[in-house]
Write an enzyme that holds these catalytic residues in place. Structure first.
Site, mmCIF file in Angstrom:
data_model
loop_
_atom_site.group_PDB
_atom_site.id
_atom_site.type_symbol
_atom_site.label_atom_id
_atom_site.label_comp_id
_atom_site.label_asym_id
_atom_site.label_seq_id
_atom_site.Cartn_x
_atom_site.Cartn_y
_atom_site.Cartn_z
ATOM 1 N N LYS A 83 0.851 -1.182 0.000
ATOM 2 C CA LYS A 83 0.000 0.000 0.000
ATOM 3 C C LYS A 83 0.888 1.234 0.000
ATOM 4 C CE LYS A 83 -4.566 0.109 1.985
ATOM 5 N NZ LYS A 83 -5.309 0.213 3.231
HETATM 6 C C1 E4P Z 1 -8.538 1.012 3.104
HETATM 7 O O1 E4P Z 1 -7.791 0.173 2.641
HETATM 8 C C2 E4P Z 1 -8.467 1.581 4.438
HETATM 9 O O2 E4P Z 1 -7.826 0.652 5.298
HETATM 10 C C3 E4P Z 1 -9.803 1.847 5.066
HETATM 11 O O3 E4P Z 1 -10.876 1.459 4.216
HETATM 12 C C4 E4P Z 1 -9.971 3.189 5.653
HETATM 13 O O4 E4P Z 1 -11.247 3.295 6.198
HETATM 14 P P1 E4P Z 1 -11.661 4.330 7.335
HETATM 15 O O5 E4P Z 1 -12.027 5.610 6.669
HETATM 16 O O6 E4P Z 1 -12.839 3.685 7.980
HETATM 17 O O7 E4P Z 1 -10.481 4.474 8.262
#
Ligand code: E4P
Length: 215
Positions: A83
């Protein structure tokens, strides 16, 4: 559409994995921090539970450093996807990692233009944070729709992940748009199972069966 689980919690991953409906896992530094355990140890454990892409995030903001972190994480298991934050340096790293055969998931995408740039850099996945867009008064789903249309129009290979999913309706909405993947928190996955008519129907079937089972 495939479903990934958006968590670093081992118990949740075990339970969801047993259901046979998740194809991957996404983590981020905040989800790892919630577990209060060593990052690499958690990632390693997830690879033993899920046979599919597992996103692990770098924390550097400079391309060379990101690539170094990515290589270390990618060495843990072939299913690890790196990521990378949506930054100019991040996209430089994506290009290099692509050349090295390492899969990437560009994260913190909030606009169709950002998704387009991630695709042009050669990202494997582009993660759209639609719930966080809703939080600041924008229509997250509409921005995802624009990206889906652009990707289809130009035959871009990068897969769109609908992320920051807050409730089951988000899942339905992005599925209707044709996103490739929705990454959902465990609680939302469980909510997707539920319908009051299903619960009432089961109760009625069981009660009716009680009346005839010994006949
Ligand atoms: C995506 O890969 C992120 O880990 C996640 O969806 C972020 O979500 P949030 O806005 O609930 O923190």
């Amino acid at each position: 559409m495939r479903i990934f689980l958006d968590t670093a919690n081992i118990e949740e991953i075990k339970k969801a994995s047993e259901l046979g409906i998740i194809s991957g896992v996404t983590t981020n530094p905040s989800l790892i921090a919630k577990e209060g355990r060593n990052f690499e140890e958690i990632v390693r454990e997830i690879t033993t539970l899920v046979d599919g892409p597992i996103s692990a995030e770098v924390i550097s903001t400079e391309a060379g450093e990101m690539v170094r972190e990515a290589e270390k994480l990618a060495a843990i298991h072939p299913n690890i996807t790196i990521k990378i934050p949506m930054l100019p340096e991040g996209l430089k790293a994506v290009r290099t990692l692509r050349e090295k055969g390492i899969k990437t998931n560009v994260t913190l995408i909030f606009s169709a233009n950002q998704a387009l740039l991630a695709a042009l850099a050669g990202a494997t996945y582009a993660s759209f944070f639609l719930g966080r867009l809703d939080d600041v008064g924008h229509e997250g789903v509409e921005e995802v729709a624009a990206a889906v249309q652009i990707f289809a129009q130009y035959g871009l290979e990068t897969e769109i992940i609908a992320a920051s999913i807050r409730h089951p309706l988000h899942v339905t909405q992005v599925a209707r748009l044709g996103v490739d993947i929705a990454t959902v928190p465990y609680q939302v996955l469980m909510q997707m199972f539920r319908h009051p008519l299903t619960d009432a129907g089961i109760q009625k079937f069981l009660a009716d069966w009680e009346r005839v089972k010994d006949k």
